[in-house]
Design a protein around this motif. Structure first.
Motif, PDB file in Angstrom:
ATOM      1  N   ARG A  21       0.851  -1.219   0.000  1.00  0.00           N
ATOM      2  CA  ARG A  21       0.000   0.000   0.000  1.00  0.00           C
ATOM      3  C   ARG A  21       0.870   1.247   0.000  1.00  0.00           C
ATOM      4  NH1 ARG A  21      -3.364  -3.254   3.707  1.00  0.00           N
ATOM      5  NH2 ARG A  21      -5.033  -4.054   2.378  1.00  0.00           N
ATOM      6  N   ALA A 192      -6.862  -0.940 -11.291  1.00  0.00           N
ATOM      7  CA  ALA A 192      -7.782  -1.584 -10.336  1.00  0.00           C
ATOM      8  C   ALA A 192      -7.141  -2.844  -9.748  1.00  0.00           C
ATOM      9  CB  ALA A 192      -9.097  -1.922 -11.030  1.00  0.00           C
ATOM     10  N   GLY A 193      -6.435  -3.585 -10.588  1.00  0.00           N
ATOM     11  CA  GLY A 193      -5.761  -4.797 -10.116  1.00  0.00           C
ATOM     12  C   GLY A 193      -4.727  -4.478  -9.053  1.00  0.00           C
ATOM     13  N   VAL A 195      -4.653  -1.770  -7.105  1.00  0.00           N
ATOM     14  CA  VAL A 195      -5.318  -1.277  -5.892  1.00  0.00           C
ATOM     15  C   VAL A 195      -5.782  -2.462  -5.030  1.00  0.00           C
ATOM     16  CG1 VAL A 195      -7.372  -0.047  -5.053  1.00  0.00           C
ATOM     17  CG2 VAL A 195      -6.004   0.937  -6.909  1.00  0.00           C
ATOM     18  N   ALA A 196      -6.257  -3.516  -5.680  1.00  0.00           N
ATOM     19  CA  ALA A 196      -6.814  -4.664  -4.944  1.00  0.00           C
ATOM     20  C   ALA A 196      -5.732  -5.632  -4.448  1.00  0.00           C
ATOM     21  CB  ALA A 196      -7.800  -5.409  -5.846  1.00  0.00           C
ATOM     22  N   LEU A 197      -4.526  -5.494  -4.957  1.00  0.00           N
ATOM     23  CA  LEU A 197      -3.486  -6.495  -4.694  1.00  0.00           C
ATOM     24  C   LEU A 197      -3.141  -6.691  -3.206  1.00  0.00           C
ATOM     25  CD1 LEU A 197      -2.211  -8.357  -6.756  1.00  0.00           C
ATOM     26  CD2 LEU A 197      -0.371  -6.694  -7.076  1.00  0.00           C
ATOM     27  N   SER A 199      -4.986  -6.600  -0.599  1.00  0.00           N
ATOM     28  CA  SER A 199      -5.988  -7.472   0.040  1.00  0.00           C
ATOM     29  C   SER A 199      -5.846  -8.911  -0.448  1.00  0.00           C
ATOM     30  CB  SER A 199      -7.413  -7.016  -0.263  1.00  0.00           C
ATOM     31  OG  SER A 199      -7.515  -5.649  -0.202  1.00  0.00           O
ATOM     32  N   ARG A 200      -5.457  -9.066  -1.706  1.00  0.00           N
ATOM     33  CA  ARG A 200      -5.251 -10.433  -2.224  1.00  0.00           C
ATOM     34  C   ARG A 200      -4.092 -11.100  -1.483  1.00  0.00           C
ATOM     35  NH1 ARG A 200      -9.136  -8.623  -5.100  1.00  0.00           N
ATOM     36  NH2 ARG A 200     -10.034  -9.025  -3.063  1.00  0.00           N
ATOM     37  N   GLU A 203      -5.220 -12.518   1.654  1.00  0.00           N
ATOM     38  CA  GLU A 203      -5.906 -13.804   1.469  1.00  0.00           C
ATOM     39  C   GLU A 203      -4.909 -14.961   1.375  1.00  0.00           C
ATOM     40  OE1 GLU A 203      -8.858 -13.617  -1.764  1.00  0.00           O
ATOM     41  OE2 GLU A 203      -9.074 -11.483  -1.302  1.00  0.00           O
ATOM     42  N   THR A 322      -6.209 -12.217  -9.816  1.00  0.00           N
ATOM     43  CA  THR A 322      -5.949 -10.800 -10.055  1.00  0.00           C
ATOM     44  C   THR A 322      -5.910 -10.646 -11.574  1.00  0.00           C
ATOM     45  OG1 THR A 322      -4.359  -9.008  -9.768  1.00  0.00           O
ATOM     46  CG2 THR A 322      -3.434 -11.212  -9.760  1.00  0.00           C
TER      47      THR A 322
END
Ligand code: BG6
Length: 363
Positions: A21, A192-193, A195-197, A199-200, A203, A322
């Motif tokens: 981040r 977008a990918g 930004v989401a990474l 959180s992935r 997981e 992703t």
């Protein structure tokens, strides 16, 4: 300082979502679906004039550079490759004025990488740094670049810095792509990918127990293969590197297509293979690779985000989905944990593996 973690490597693996981040912060431009990397000090016109990109680093930084080269080719359609800094500095390299050289280093102090940068500077090459340690020798010598913002990394085996290297290369590739012909839609998809990474990654880390089980199951192995193709190839190399570094288990990476040209002779029940299987256009090929290994009695750990035929692999390490171009960043995480748990089962000194230094500042 360990904040309840048993060692720094475990702590730094856990810090990756937060570290990523930080690397992304303020660098993604959602309006124009591109990246903003002001530290490069390159105007759009300069970015357009780059005809080749070459990543230079040592060890894990070199493998991250290989992921970067793939990203640049895929997103920007500029020829790109990676080379170990030690090779580059000693082979009297042809330095091309239209190439952007990227010096990759966590510490910013690695002697071979620094010497490669000096060789480039001496020959008038355009070199930027991808460095974690602000104020380090390589960062100063380059003068411009992209800082990794991973925070201090103590464990000899690099985790969060390596993850941030490939993340920064995805942004560089996006930027180079968007001043050329990468479409707004593709740019938006990659933004977008990214930004989401983080959180992935969370997981993947949540599956820690399952990965530890896999490590226990294969803890008697003295040798392991890591197999991948195209996007999965540098991932396999970095996975093998991590395992070697901290567990001292002999690990070798090879490209899946090379299986039948040599490595297959070594496959038997005592030679587990870790196969990188992203759900991309090469899925059927990678399934074929697993079948060939299984047919020779070789155990298989598949690292995958695809729905593999039931029972195909002995163990599956699941990776969330992703964007396919970003798969290599995420697929590295379970391999860090696999190496970590194997080394733990074998009772190794995780943070200070024998014969290794965090950064090699002498030749
Ligand atoms: C090696 C370390 O000596 O140096 C590796 O064992 C590391 O883990 C490599 O990737 C490069 O270090 P740096 O600081 O230049 O990224």
């Amino acid at each position: 300082q360990l904040d309840g973690h048993p060692d720094y490597m475990r702590k730094e693996i856990a810090e990756q979502p937060e570290a990523m981040r930080r690397a992304l912060m303020g660098r993604l431009d959602e309006r124009f679906s591109t990246a903003r990397l002001g530290g490069l000090r390159l105007e759009p016109r300069d970015l357009r004039s780059i005809r080749r990109v070459k990543f230079i680093g040592c060890g894990s930084a070199y493998y991250a550079g290989q992921i970067g080269a793939n990203l640049v080719e895929e997103l920007a359609r500029i020829p790109a490759d990676a080379e170990p800094a030690s090779e580059f500095r000693y082979r009297n390299p042809v330095v091309d004025p239209d190439t952007l050289y990227v010096a990759v280093s966590q510490s910013g102090e690695t002697a071979d990488t620094l010497a490669a940068v000096q060789e480039l500077a001496r020959k008038g090459g355009r070199v930027i740094g991808a460095v974690n340690a602000v104020g380090s020798a390589i960062a100063r010598e380059c003068g411009s670049g992209v800082f990794l913002h991973a925070g201090p990394e103590v464990s000899v085996a690099s985790t969060k810095a390596v993850t941030n290297m490939s993340t920064c290369f995805a942004m560089l590739a996006l930027l180079l792509g968007r001043v050329r012909d990468l479409s707004v839609a593709d740019g938006r998809r990659i933004v977008a990918g990214l930004v989401a990474l983080p959180s992935r990654i969370e997981e993947v880390i949540a599956q820690d127990e399952h990965i530890a089980d896999a490590a226990r199951r294969f803890s008697a192995a003295r040798h392991m293969f890591f197999v991948g193709r195209v996007r999965g190839w540098p991932v396999a190399r970095e996975g093998a590197q991590k395992l070697k570094e901290i567990s001292y288990v002999h690990a070798e990476a090879y490209q899946a297509g090379e299986l039948k040209h040599g490595p297959i002779a070594l496959i038997d029940g005592d030679m587990p293979s870790v196969v990188i299987v992203p759900d991309d256009e090469l899925l059927a090929k990678n399934i074929g690779t697993i079948e060939q290994i299984k047919a020779r009695g070789g155990p298989v750990i598949a690292v995958t985000n695809a729905d593999l035929p039931a029972g195909l692999a002995d163990i599956e390490l699941r990776v969330p989905r992703t964007e396919p171009e970003l798969d290599p960043i995420l697929f590295g995480i379970p391999l860090q944990l696999l190496a970590y748990h194997l080394a733990t089962v074998l009772g190794r000194d995780i943070d200070k593996p024998r014969n290794l230094a965090k950064s090699v500042t002498v030749e």
